[in-house]
Design a protein around this motif. Sequence first.
Motif, PDB file in Angstrom:
ATOM      1  N   ALA A  19      39.680  30.041  33.067  1.00  0.00           N
ATOM      2  CA  ALA A  19      40.801  30.281  32.152  1.00  0.00           C
ATOM      3  C   ALA A  19      40.663  29.378  30.930  1.00  0.00           C
ATOM      4  O   ALA A  19      40.429  28.174  31.066  1.00  0.00           O
ATOM      5  CB  ALA A  19      42.122  30.009  32.864  1.00  0.00           C
ATOM      6  N   TYR A  23      47.038  29.780  33.363  1.00  0.00           N
ATOM      7  CA  TYR A  23      48.180  30.265  34.153  1.00  0.00           C
ATOM      8  C   TYR A  23      48.616  29.089  35.012  1.00  0.00           C
ATOM      9  O   TYR A  23      47.849  28.599  35.840  1.00  0.00           O
ATOM     10  CB  TYR A  23      47.689  31.465  34.964  1.00  0.00           C
ATOM     11  CG  TYR A  23      48.251  31.685  36.356  1.00  0.00           C
ATOM     12  CD1 TYR A  23      49.614  31.845  36.583  1.00  0.00           C
ATOM     13  CD2 TYR A  23      47.385  31.807  37.446  1.00  0.00           C
ATOM     14  CE1 TYR A  23      50.094  32.095  37.873  1.00  0.00           C
ATOM     15  CE2 TYR A  23      47.850  32.058  38.727  1.00  0.00           C
ATOM     16  CZ  TYR A  23      49.211  32.200  38.942  1.00  0.00           C
ATOM     17  OH  TYR A  23      49.674  32.443  40.204  1.00  0.00           O
ATOM     18  N   TRP A  24      49.806  28.598  34.792  1.00  0.00           N
ATOM     19  CA  TRP A  24      50.299  27.455  35.572  1.00  0.00           C
ATOM     20  C   TRP A  24      51.800  27.573  35.676  1.00  0.00           C
ATOM     21  O   TRP A  24      52.519  27.243  34.739  1.00  0.00           O
ATOM     22  CB  TRP A  24      49.858  26.134  34.907  1.00  0.00           C
ATOM     23  CG  TRP A  24      49.872  24.964  35.845  1.00  0.00           C
ATOM     24  CD1 TRP A  24      50.631  23.826  35.719  1.00  0.00           C
ATOM     25  CD2 TRP A  24      49.110  24.805  37.043  1.00  0.00           C
ATOM     26  NE1 TRP A  24      50.378  22.983  36.774  1.00  0.00           N
ATOM     27  CE2 TRP A  24      49.441  23.557  37.598  1.00  0.00           C
ATOM     28  CE3 TRP A  24      48.163  25.594  37.721  1.00  0.00           C
ATOM     29  CZ2 TRP A  24      48.885  23.078  38.789  1.00  0.00           C
ATOM     30  CZ3 TRP A  24      47.607  25.122  38.902  1.00  0.00           C
ATOM     31  CH2 TRP A  24      47.965  23.875  39.412  1.00  0.00           C
ATOM     32  N   LYS A  26      54.557  30.172  38.320  1.00  0.00           N
ATOM     33  CA  LYS A  26      54.785  31.591  38.609  1.00  0.00           C
ATOM     34  C   LYS A  26      56.157  31.807  39.203  1.00  0.00           C
ATOM     35  O   LYS A  26      56.767  30.876  39.733  1.00  0.00           O
ATOM     36  CB  LYS A  26      53.703  32.117  39.545  1.00  0.00           C
ATOM     37  CG  LYS A  26      53.603  31.390  40.885  1.00  0.00           C
ATOM     38  CD  LYS A  26      52.531  32.020  41.767  1.00  0.00           C
ATOM     39  CE  LYS A  26      52.073  31.072  42.854  1.00  0.00           C
ATOM     40  NZ  LYS A  26      51.034  31.600  43.700  1.00  0.00           N
ATOM     41  N   GLN A  30      54.087  36.539  42.556  1.00  0.00           N
ATOM     42  CA  GLN A  30      52.847  36.353  41.787  1.00  0.00           C
ATOM     43  C   GLN A  30      52.989  36.848  40.356  1.00  0.00           C
ATOM     44  O   GLN A  30      52.084  37.504  39.837  1.00  0.00           O
ATOM     45  CB  GLN A  30      51.680  37.068  42.491  1.00  0.00           C
ATOM     46  CG  GLN A  30      51.324  36.496  43.845  1.00  0.00           C
ATOM     47  CD  GLN A  30      50.544  35.186  43.727  1.00  0.00           C
ATOM     48  OE1 GLN A  30      51.117  34.116  43.841  1.00  0.00           O
ATOM     49  NE2 GLN A  30      49.274  35.281  43.477  1.00  0.00           N
ATOM     50  N   SER A 158      45.632  36.272  44.753  1.00  0.00           N
ATOM     51  CA  SER A 158      45.539  35.055  43.944  1.00  0.00           C
ATOM     52  C   SER A 158      45.666  35.464  42.479  1.00  0.00           C
ATOM     53  O   SER A 158      44.963  36.394  42.029  1.00  0.00           O
ATOM     54  CB  SER A 158      44.184  34.386  44.195  1.00  0.00           C
ATOM     55  OG  SER A 158      44.090  33.222  43.413  1.00  0.00           O
ATOM     56  N   GLY A 159      46.559  34.799  41.759  1.00  0.00           N
ATOM     57  CA  GLY A 159      46.830  35.212  40.380  1.00  0.00           C
ATOM     58  C   GLY A 159      45.581  35.316  39.529  1.00  0.00           C
ATOM     59  O   GLY A 159      45.340  36.329  38.855  1.00  0.00           O
ATOM     60  N   SER A 160      44.737  34.269  39.582  1.00  0.00           N
ATOM     61  CA  SER A 160      43.551  34.264  38.720  1.00  0.00           C
ATOM     62  C   SER A 160      42.564  35.375  39.095  1.00  0.00           C
ATOM     63  O   SER A 160      41.742  35.780  38.267  1.00  0.00           O
ATOM     64  CB  SER A 160      42.867  32.897  38.772  1.00  0.00           C
ATOM     65  OG  SER A 160      42.626  32.524  40.101  1.00  0.00           O
ATOM     66  N   ARG A 163      42.106  38.580  36.967  1.00  0.00           N
ATOM     67  CA  ARG A 163      41.287  38.585  35.739  1.00  0.00           C
ATOM     68  C   ARG A 163      39.805  38.786  36.010  1.00  0.00           C
ATOM     69  O   ARG A 163      39.022  38.878  35.072  1.00  0.00           O
ATOM     70  CB  ARG A 163      41.503  37.272  34.966  1.00  0.00           C
ATOM     71  CG  ARG A 163      42.944  37.032  34.507  1.00  0.00           C
ATOM     72  CD  ARG A 163      43.000  35.766  33.670  1.00  0.00           C
ATOM     73  NE  ARG A 163      42.377  34.681  34.393  1.00  0.00           N
ATOM     74  CZ  ARG A 163      42.957  33.523  34.732  1.00  0.00           C
ATOM     75  NH1 ARG A 163      44.187  33.273  34.360  1.00  0.00           N
ATOM     76  NH2 ARG A 163      42.305  32.603  35.406  1.00  0.00           N
ATOM     77  N   SER A 216      46.443  24.538  44.206  1.00  0.00           N
ATOM     78  CA  SER A 216      47.002  25.213  43.023  1.00  0.00           C
ATOM     79  C   SER A 216      48.354  25.818  43.361  1.00  0.00           C
ATOM     80  O   SER A 216      49.283  25.803  42.550  1.00  0.00           O
ATOM     81  CB  SER A 216      46.067  26.323  42.547  1.00  0.00           C
ATOM     82  OG  SER A 216      44.965  25.766  41.914  1.00  0.00           O
ATOM     83  N   ARG A 217      48.438  26.355  44.576  1.00  0.00           N
ATOM     84  CA  ARG A 217      49.702  26.967  44.996  1.00  0.00           C
ATOM     85  C   ARG A 217      50.858  25.952  44.882  1.00  0.00           C
ATOM     86  O   ARG A 217      51.905  26.248  44.318  1.00  0.00           O
ATOM     87  CB  ARG A 217      49.548  27.452  46.449  1.00  0.00           C
ATOM     88  CG  ARG A 217      50.505  28.528  46.830  1.00  0.00           C
ATOM     89  CD  ARG A 217      49.907  29.473  47.829  1.00  0.00           C
ATOM     90  NE  ARG A 217      48.953  30.395  47.190  1.00  0.00           N
ATOM     91  CZ  ARG A 217      48.645  31.585  47.659  1.00  0.00           C
ATOM     92  NH1 ARG A 217      49.176  32.005  48.772  1.00  0.00           N
ATOM     93  NH2 ARG A 217      47.798  32.374  47.015  1.00  0.00           N
ATOM     94  N   HIS A 220      51.645  25.215  41.185  1.00  0.00           N
ATOM     95  CA  HIS A 220      52.480  26.246  40.550  1.00  0.00           C
ATOM     96  C   HIS A 220      53.947  25.999  40.898  1.00  0.00           C
ATOM     97  O   HIS A 220      54.828  26.118  40.056  1.00  0.00           O
ATOM     98  CB  HIS A 220      52.086  27.635  41.045  1.00  0.00           C
ATOM     99  CG  HIS A 220      50.800  28.143  40.491  1.00  0.00           C
ATOM    100  ND1 HIS A 220      50.633  28.453  39.159  1.00  0.00           N
ATOM    101  CD2 HIS A 220      49.598  28.415  41.074  1.00  0.00           C
ATOM    102  CE1 HIS A 220      49.394  28.898  38.959  1.00  0.00           C
ATOM    103  NE2 HIS A 220      48.746  28.871  40.095  1.00  0.00           N
ATOM    104  N   LEU A 266      47.167  21.065  31.027  1.00  0.00           N
ATOM    105  CA  LEU A 266      47.234  21.405  32.452  1.00  0.00           C
ATOM    106  C   LEU A 266      47.332  20.125  33.294  1.00  0.00           C
ATOM    107  O   LEU A 266      48.191  20.003  34.174  1.00  0.00           O
ATOM    108  CB  LEU A 266      45.982  22.208  32.842  1.00  0.00           C
ATOM    109  CG  LEU A 266      45.795  22.507  34.328  1.00  0.00           C
ATOM    110  CD1 LEU A 266      46.848  23.478  34.837  1.00  0.00           C
ATOM    111  CD2 LEU A 266      44.394  23.083  34.597  1.00  0.00           C
TER     112      LEU A 266
HETATM  113  C1  DP6 Z   1      44.438  26.102  36.886  1.00  0.00           C
HETATM  114  O1  DP6 Z   1      45.119  31.706  40.749  1.00  0.00           O
HETATM  115  O2  DP6 Z   1      44.418  29.698  42.091  1.00  0.00           O
HETATM  116  O3  DP6 Z   1      42.905  27.774  37.605  1.00  0.00           O
HETATM  117  O4  DP6 Z   1      48.012  32.561  42.299  1.00  0.00           O
HETATM  118  O5  DP6 Z   1      48.508  30.586  43.730  1.00  0.00           O
HETATM  119  O6  DP6 Z   1      46.304  31.784  43.964  1.00  0.00           O
HETATM  120  P1  DP6 Z   1      47.439  31.379  43.041  1.00  0.00           P
HETATM  121  O7  DP6 Z   1      46.846  30.350  41.988  1.00  0.00           O
HETATM  122  P2  DP6 Z   1      45.446  30.356  41.235  1.00  0.00           P
HETATM  123  O8  DP6 Z   1      45.797  29.393  40.003  1.00  0.00           O
HETATM  124  C2  DP6 Z   1      44.856  29.171  39.002  1.00  0.00           C
HETATM  125  C3  DP6 Z   1      45.235  28.003  38.193  1.00  0.00           C
HETATM  126  C4  DP6 Z   1      44.221  27.583  37.155  1.00  0.00           C
HETATM  127  C5  DP6 Z   1      44.450  28.276  35.824  1.00  0.00           C
HETATM  128  C6  DP6 Z   1      44.002  29.721  35.715  1.00  0.00           C
HETATM  129  O9  DP6 Z   1      43.030  30.129  36.375  1.00  0.00           O
HETATM  130  O10 DP6 Z   1      44.603  30.416  34.887  1.00  0.00           O
END
Ligand code: DP6
Length: 356
Positions: A19, A23-24, A26, A30, A158-160, A163, A216-217, A220, A266
């Motif tokens: 990234a 994304y930080w 949620k 999700q 997982s959010g990331s 992408r 990461s969970r 967030h 971050l």
């Molecule tokens: C800092 O996607 O690992 O990499 O949705 O809880 O699985 P969950 O979290 P995750 O968070 C990624 C955080 C990051 C920034 C990013 O990849 O955007």
Amino acid sequence: MKNNQLSGRIKWQSPSNIALIKYWGKKGFQIPYNPSLSMTLSEARTETELIFTPKSDNREISLTYLFGGLPQSEFEKKVKSLMELLLPEMPFLADYHLEFRSWNSFPHSSGIASSASAMSALVLCLCSMEKILSGEPIPPSYDADFFRRASRLARLGSGSASRSLYGGYVIWGKTHHVPDSSDEYAIPMYFEVHPEFEQVSDTILIISSREKKVSSRAGHELMLNHPFAEPRYWQAEKNLIRIIEVLQKGDWTEFARITENEALTLHALMMTSNPGYLLLHPNTLIAIEKIVAFRDSSHVPLTFTLDAGPNIHLLYPKSSVHKVLPFIQEELANLCENQQIIYDRTGSGPIQIFGP
Ligand code: DP6
């Protein structure tokens, strides 16, 4: 014609992504608080094979998950909860025993997050399985709707991971500045990227491969009552608009300013959450100082970003490789755990290795 008596094998390869706009934080299920933008990688990827065989009872999900040939109970649990979540939308999952065999191209203990590549590869296998069972012509066609759906389902894991379904630069999260953007799924870049940014080198310095103290969970979650949450979401949106312009114009100076601002923000958010925590290693700070000093003295457009850990992603144009590589070897390699460095670059997205 619907056929639920088929057995089959499918294999997908899916990349990790880094990234640039993070994304930080949620909400709901999700749903990101701010839009994020990533660059898909080429070398850091997961290959997952799914072997599905019909079973007699159709009440429960039955699966095994092998990682590098060995059972991986932690990840198997995550996969099982994702499948239970997907069941209302993919009821056929309960009719089969699902055996997953997965393998990462990057060392398991490298500290590189594998959930984006692993979750996206897994979901691609499930979406292909659905196509096969639907009785559509074989080989099934994988169109824009297929990848959009896979992105939405991968997001639930997982959010990331949402992408990782596309190559190049990818945006996830609704913003009125980006046409067709959504909180539900990611979209590939909607404009032509300047040739300067078509192929960016990403050299990953493995400063430490120790497991993170705070996941990461959990990170967030700490954003929910964070005193700087609102300004952060505003900043992310602003940085997103700016980086979109930069990627079109080919401006490395501004690119470096934004990516470093995102990386340091971050970690600042982690330090200022309640409780606060640090994921940086002393060598991360030493390396950052050296990187900035090298850029200032050489005028090579070298920049860095960080994920939620101590490792550094060095970003630079292909044309500077001959200047950057000696610098990495001479000044930075010693700061890495066992001199571990991964050489990666912009990638073109998932590939089906075999299927119907
Ligand atoms: C800092 O996607 O690992 O990499 O949705 O809880 O699985 P969950 O979290 P995750 O968070 C990624 C955080 C990051 C920034 C990013 O990849 O955007």
